[in-house]
Design an enzyme around this catalytic site. Structure first.
Site, PDB file in Angstrom:
ATOM      1  CB  VAL A  65      61.432 132.740  45.847  1.00 38.24           C
ATOM      2  CG1 VAL A  65      61.002 131.315  45.718  1.00 38.24           C
ATOM      3  CG2 VAL A  65      60.264 133.715  45.479  1.00 38.24           C
ATOM      4  CB  THR A  79      63.873 135.172  36.142  1.00 36.72           C
ATOM      5  OG1 THR A  79      62.895 135.439  36.985  1.00 36.72           O
ATOM      6  CG2 THR A  79      64.649 133.894  36.199  1.00 36.72           C
ATOM      7  CB  THR A 127      58.662 133.750  37.462  1.00 33.17           C
ATOM      8  OG1 THR A 127      58.314 133.708  38.929  1.00 33.17           O
ATOM      9  CG2 THR A 127      57.587 133.885  36.450  1.00 33.17           C
ATOM     10  CD  GLU A 150      58.489 141.376  46.604  1.00 37.11           C
ATOM     11  OE1 GLU A 150      58.405 142.678  47.019  1.00 37.11           O
ATOM     12  OE2 GLU A 150      59.178 140.874  45.942  1.00 37.11           O
ATOM     13  CE  LYS A 172      54.657 133.536  39.453  1.00 36.41           C
ATOM     14  NZ  LYS A 172      54.342 134.051  40.742  1.00 36.41           N
ATOM     15  CG  ASN A 216      52.308 136.932  39.219  1.00 31.43           C
ATOM     16  OD1 ASN A 216      51.438 136.879  40.199  1.00 31.43           O
ATOM     17  ND2 ASN A 216      53.644 137.172  39.431  1.00 31.43           N
ATOM     18  CE1 TYR A 236      46.139 142.021  44.777  1.00 32.45           C
ATOM     19  CE2 TYR A 236      45.660 142.173  42.350  1.00 32.45           C
ATOM     20  CZ  TYR A 236      46.664 142.049  43.406  1.00 32.45           C
ATOM     21  OH  TYR A 236      47.891 142.234  42.918  1.00 32.45           O
ATOM     22  CB  SER A 290      47.847 151.283  43.628  1.00 34.88           C
ATOM     23  OG  SER A 290      47.785 150.855  42.435  1.00 34.88           O
ATOM     24  CB  CYS A 307      56.341 139.556  40.651  1.00 31.87           C
ATOM     25  SG  CYS A 307      57.424 138.572  41.493  1.00 31.87           S
ATOM     26  CE  LYS A 354      60.712 138.810  37.751  1.00 34.58           C
ATOM     27  NZ  LYS A 354      60.756 137.562  37.344  1.00 34.58           N
ATOM     28  CG  ASP A 355      56.140 137.382  36.586  1.00 40.30           C
ATOM     29  OD1 ASP A 355      57.165 137.749  36.260  1.00 40.30           O
ATOM     30  OD2 ASP A 355      55.631 137.015  37.545  1.00 40.30           O
ATOM     31  NE  ARG A 394      63.137 143.012  44.151  1.00 45.48           N
ATOM     32  CZ  ARG A 394      63.437 141.763  44.099  1.00 45.48           C
ATOM     33  NH1 ARG A 394      64.298 141.341  43.439  1.00 45.48           N
ATOM     34  NH2 ARG A 394      62.648 141.004  44.820  1.00 45.48           N
TER      35      ARG A 394
HETATM   36  N1  LIG Z   1      59.542 138.203  45.405  1.00 45.90           N
HETATM   37  C1  LIG Z   1      58.314 137.507  44.926  1.00 45.90           C
HETATM   38  O1  LIG Z   1      57.238 137.967  45.358  1.00 45.90           O
HETATM   39  C2  LIG Z   1      58.317 136.283  44.078  1.00 45.90           C
HETATM   40  C3  LIG Z   1      57.190 135.642  44.023  1.00 45.90           C
HETATM   41  C4  LIG Z   1      57.137 134.604  43.117  1.00 45.90           C
HETATM   42  C5  LIG Z   1      58.015 134.130  42.398  1.00 45.90           C
HETATM   43  N2  LIG Z   1      59.049 134.861  42.523  1.00 45.90           N
HETATM   44  C6  LIG Z   1      60.285 134.676  41.177  1.00 45.90           C
HETATM   45  O2  LIG Z   1      61.336 134.169  42.247  1.00 45.90           O
HETATM   46  C7  LIG Z   1      62.679 134.443  41.813  1.00 45.90           C
HETATM   47  C8  LIG Z   1      63.560 135.011  42.988  1.00 45.90           C
HETATM   48  O3  LIG Z   1      62.626 135.942  43.440  1.00 45.90           O
HETATM   49  P1  LIG Z   1      63.110 136.652  44.580  1.00 45.90           P
HETATM   50  O4  LIG Z   1      61.993 137.865  44.755  1.00 45.90           O
HETATM   51  O5  LIG Z   1      63.231 135.882  45.740  1.00 45.90           O
HETATM   52  O6  LIG Z   1      64.523 137.522  44.308  1.00 45.90           O
HETATM   53  P2  LIG Z   1      65.427 138.214  45.173  1.00 45.90           P
HETATM   54  O7  LIG Z   1      66.339 139.309  44.721  1.00 45.90           O
HETATM   55  O8  LIG Z   1      64.980 138.574  46.468  1.00 45.90           O
HETATM   56  O9  LIG Z   1      66.388 137.129  45.545  1.00 45.90           O
HETATM   57  C9  LIG Z   1      67.336 136.546  44.680  1.00 45.90           C
HETATM   58  C10 LIG Z   1      68.644 135.896  45.507  1.00 45.90           C
HETATM   59  O10 LIG Z   1      69.535 135.180  44.648  1.00 45.90           O
HETATM   60  C11 LIG Z   1      70.843 135.745  44.778  1.00 45.90           C
HETATM   61  N3  LIG Z   1      71.743 135.289  43.749  1.00 45.90           N
HETATM   62  C12 LIG Z   1      71.947 135.929  42.651  1.00 45.90           C
HETATM   63  N4  LIG Z   1      72.762 135.364  41.755  1.00 45.90           N
HETATM   64  C13 LIG Z   1      73.114 134.163  42.396  1.00 45.90           C
HETATM   65  C14 LIG Z   1      73.851 133.178  42.097  1.00 45.90           C
HETATM   66  N5  LIG Z   1      74.406 133.110  40.848  1.00 45.90           N
HETATM   67  N6  LIG Z   1      74.096 132.143  43.240  1.00 45.90           N
HETATM   68  C15 LIG Z   1      73.316 132.171  44.071  1.00 45.90           C
HETATM   69  N7  LIG Z   1      72.652 133.165  44.500  1.00 45.90           N
HETATM   70  C16 LIG Z   1      72.298 134.267  43.682  1.00 45.90           C
HETATM   71  C17 LIG Z   1      70.965 137.310  45.171  1.00 45.90           C
HETATM   72  O11 LIG Z   1      71.764 137.554  46.069  1.00 45.90           O
HETATM   73  C18 LIG Z   1      69.319 137.272  45.823  1.00 45.90           C
HETATM   74  O12 LIG Z   1      69.660 137.291  47.348  1.00 45.90           O
HETATM   75  C19 LIG Z   1      62.315 135.352  40.426  1.00 45.90           C
HETATM   76  O13 LIG Z   1      62.300 134.660  39.406  1.00 45.90           O
HETATM   77  C20 LIG Z   1      61.003 135.918  40.747  1.00 45.90           C
HETATM   78  O14 LIG Z   1      60.227 136.415  39.690  1.00 45.90           O
HETATM   79  C21 LIG Z   1      59.151 136.040  43.060  1.00 45.90           C
END
Ligand SMILES: NC(=O)c1ccc[n+]([C@@H]2O[C@H](COP(=O)([O-])OP(=O)(O)OC[C@H]3O[C@@H](n4cnc5c(N)ncnc54)[C@H](O)[C@@H]3O)[C@@H](O)[C@H]2O)c1
Length: 388
Positions: free
Chosen positions: A11, A83, A118, A145, A197, A201, A242, A246, A253, A256-257, A314
């Protein structure tokens, strides 16, 4: 705008690159290795467009691993921190976001703060009450992703939760960095945006669980699953998208969501979310049983990620299937170029695909790609439509 983004994951990084086309962006992450890679313009995640943008676009971006970076002078801070779901508290672990907000409050940050992570329904309001001086909005992220940047550049909608007058300049800036002229802009309360959100999901999870149950029914009654699903989808109200079976929904996501939404309902009247979670667990068990009943002694696993074009494993459903098969008397080997060691979660990991083919009686694959399709007669998969 001068923008500071916390979290260089799927994100944070894709939002940073998108906004850095026209704004001055600093991306901060605790992971020093990731930041070093980014400084060399190497994308730490596999994505259809990110590397191309890092290589070719003129981006006003820099990378930082010092969390105590000076925050004065920034117009906007975006929070894209993890999260993860805590089974102990039965809700998201938001400690990292709370710690950052605490710091911003002490440092008297007076720009706009946008949470993109999220969060549960009511979290932003709770934080706004705790830190009255801070201006906090919630703008959920809907990217996938594997195509994170492309999705950021072409969003179907931008949901802005919070005070419209404060969020409007931000929304307009994001829109001006988008390639999709049909993007819908919707202003809501923070709680409505949080609900949108989690409900979006959860609907996706429900749809996956539904078509997986259709596939389970077809398998147990000896029906042609493809014909049954095609027949259902020809109703335009349902549609043929969709709907690819699978081993179960998974990834960072959806698992957990759905759990968080179930917690947020906190109401005995809510049955659907509980049923979706249960259905997915049953599907995983059903797939593991099918494999185990084949009486195979040497099992190969082709890739551990959820999707063909993703590097994220994950909470992937194939790993859940393996947790069950681990208890059986089966010799299991995994092949995935993502795994750099020769042991992965207690399973033997191979870096040679030919060796996997040679040593396995059966190979399981959640998704079929070009490489594995060459040995189709040895493969167990439920990827019927060859899609993610
Ligand atoms: N991955 C997805 O497809 C997606 C889509 C929509 C929303 N989200 C939500 O967005 C959020 C982030 O998801 P993501 O997939 O990007 O996670 P991610 O794990 O890929 O990235 C999170 C990053 O935060 C860094 N981090 C952790 N603690 C930190 C801190 N204290 N200070 C600075 N950096 C720190 C980690 O090293 C990591 O690089 C989550 O809440 C997730 O639910 C994810």
């Amino acid at each position: 705008m001068k923008i500071l983004i916390f979290g260089a994951g799927y994100v944070g990084l894709s939002n940073a690159v998108q906004l850095a086309i026209k704004n001055e962006v600093v991306l901060v992450d605790i992971d020093k290795k990731k930041i070093e890679e980014l400084k060399k313009k190497i994308s730490p995640i596999k994505d259809s467009l990110l590397q191309e943008y890092l290589d070719k676009e003129k981006l006003y971006i820099s990378f930082e691993s010092d969390l105590d970076i000076q925050k004065k002078g920034y117009d906007l801070i975006i929070i894209a921190l993890p999260t993860n779901f805590s089974s102990k508290n039965n809700s998201f672990d938001t400690t990292q976001i709370e710690d950052l907000l605490q710091k911003l409050s002490t440092e008297k940050f007076n720009g706009l703060i946008v949470i993109k992570s999220t969060v549960g329904i009511g979290f932003t309001e709770k934080m706004s009450r705790r830190y009255e001086r801070l201006s906090i909005g919630f703008v959920p992220e809907f990217l996938r992703e594997g195509s994170a940047l492309a999705d950021c550049l072409n969003p179907s909608r931008i949901i802005c939760g919070g005070e419209t007058s404060k969020l409007k300049p931000f929304a307009e800036e994001v829109l001006s960095c988008c390639k999709n002229s049909k993007t819908e802009l919707l202003f809501t309360s923070t709680m409505e945006a949080e609900a949108i959100k989690l409900l979006s999901n959860s609907y996706l999870a429900l749809r996956v669980a539904f078509f997986n149950e259709v596939d389970t029914l077809a398998m147990t009654k000896n029906l042609d699953s493809k014909k049954v699903i095609n027949g259902i989808g020809l109703d335009p109200r349902i549609g043929s998208h969709y709907n690819n079976p699978s081993f179960g929904y998974g990834g960072y996501c959806l698992p957990k969501d759905t759990k968080q939404l179930n917690t947020d309902f906190n109401n005995p009247e809510n049955e659907l979310m509980k049923a979706v979670i249960k259905s997915n667990n049953k599907r995983i068990k059903f797939i593991a049983e099918c494999i185990s009943n084949m009486g195979i002694k040497k099992l190969g696993v082709y890739k551990i990620s959820m999707k063909k074009d993703s590097d994220n494993w994950r909470d992937s459903s194939i790993l859940e299937v393996l947790k069950i098969l681990k208890k059986k008397d089966i010799d299991i080997c995994i092949y995935d170029p993502l795994i750099k060691k020769n042991n992965f979660l207690g399973f033997k990991a191979l870096n040679n695909f030919d060796e996997l083919k040679k040593t396995s009686e059966l190979i399981i694959a959640n998704r079929i790609d070009k490489k594995i399709s060459k040995v189709k007669n040895k493969v167990f998969s439920r990827d019927i439509f060859n899609e993610n």
